[in-house]
Scaffold this motif. Sequence first.
Motif, mmCIF file in Angstrom:
data_model
loop_
_atom_site.group_PDB
_atom_site.id
_atom_site.type_symbol
_atom_site.label_atom_id
_atom_site.label_comp_id
_atom_site.label_asym_id
_atom_site.label_seq_id
_atom_site.Cartn_x
_atom_site.Cartn_y
_atom_site.Cartn_z
ATOM 1 N N ASP A 7 0.829 -1.205 0.000
ATOM 2 C CA ASP A 7 0.000 0.000 0.000
ATOM 3 C C ASP A 7 0.866 1.259 0.000
ATOM 4 O OD1 ASP A 7 -1.845 2.013 0.400
ATOM 5 O OD2 ASP A 7 -2.965 0.950 1.952
ATOM 6 N N LYS A 9 -0.100 4.273 -0.800
ATOM 7 C CA LYS A 9 -0.834 5.420 -0.270
ATOM 8 C C LYS A 9 -0.657 5.517 1.243
ATOM 9 C CE LYS A 9 -5.419 7.582 -0.420
ATOM 10 N NZ LYS A 9 -6.825 7.432 -0.905
ATOM 11 N N ALA A 10 -0.741 4.373 1.926
ATOM 12 C CA ALA A 10 -0.589 4.376 3.383
ATOM 13 C C ALA A 10 0.844 4.719 3.786
ATOM 14 C CB ALA A 10 -0.987 3.013 3.943
ATOM 15 N N ALA A 13 1.506 8.409 3.356
ATOM 16 C CA ALA A 13 0.899 9.196 4.433
ATOM 17 C C ALA A 13 1.764 9.150 5.682
ATOM 18 C CB ALA A 13 -0.507 8.672 4.729
ATOM 19 N N ARG A 14 2.318 7.976 5.999
ATOM 20 C CA ARG A 14 3.198 7.861 7.165
ATOM 21 C C ARG A 14 4.479 8.664 6.967
ATOM 22 N NH1 ARG A 14 3.569 1.823 6.570
ATOM 23 N NH2 ARG A 14 5.516 2.089 7.733
ATOM 24 N N GLY A 299 3.508 0.750 10.161
ATOM 25 C CA GLY A 299 2.107 0.725 9.769
ATOM 26 C C GLY A 299 1.277 -0.050 10.784
#
Length: 300
Positions: A7, A9-10, A13-14, A299
């Motif tokens: 992922d 996108k995740a 973001a992190r 995550g």
Amino acid sequence: MTAQRIDGKALAARLQETVAARTAGLGATQGLRPGLAVVLVGSDPASQVYVRSKRRRTAEAGMQSFAHELPEDTGEAALLELIARLNTDPAVHGVLVQLPLPAHIDPMRVLAAIDPAKDVDGFHVVNAGRLATGQPGLVPCTPLGCMMLLRERHADLSGLHAVVLGRSNIVGKPMAQLLLAENCTVTVVHSRSRDLPMLCRQADILVAAVGRPELVRGDWIRPGATVIDVGINRVVRPDGTARLIGDVAFDEAAAVAGAITPVPGGVGPMTIACLLANTLIASCRQAGLPDPDLTPAPGA
């Protein structure tokens, strides 16, 4: 076998959260606010969308954003003059010229005019040379993002056979250099390589970056391999609507691979997040400060 979906996108973001936290800390302890100047020449719709996204994300990270939108008929001399001013502006720590440029402007001459210390795209020959020789420099954002995605899957890349499909200066070549630095065995394949499927099937890690929709089929994938799909191709359906697909036939590959990045939602978000990371790193280096720790939080 159903592949793990990596992922992007995740992870992006992190990473952006980490960059924002380090940026805030830099302001609190050093009174320094990183600044990114983005130069757009012309009115290419895709470039305009991408530039707007960069500016929004820059502001979200707590950085200064300097926008320079120039008309299509801007001369090369005028563009070079602007870059020279940005190179000497102490508030600007990163300079990015959005590609492609209009046909009358030589992109190589423009990229060469950017101060290597502010070259947050990592395209300057000085930064390319530093990467190739293992010296500190600014690394191209997309390959840097690919490496971070790979580390989501592999704690240690040493000894793995990586096949890079594509040899561009923007992705393929720097990707190969980064993989070599991680002690991978690296093969670069391209349009003149013989028997592409056979070469790709040898890969523990396959990075596809050629810009050809669904070139890589499921039977090109070694069972259990990690597939990083850099391609972002806009294709029009028979009903006239458009969709984005990668260089890899996702459903076929996901049935064979051990892990794979989707399109969209894989490599794309990481490119802008790594641009912010490069801007922060550049600002610290220009101030004589050590590089910040930009390891994203784990995550969920």
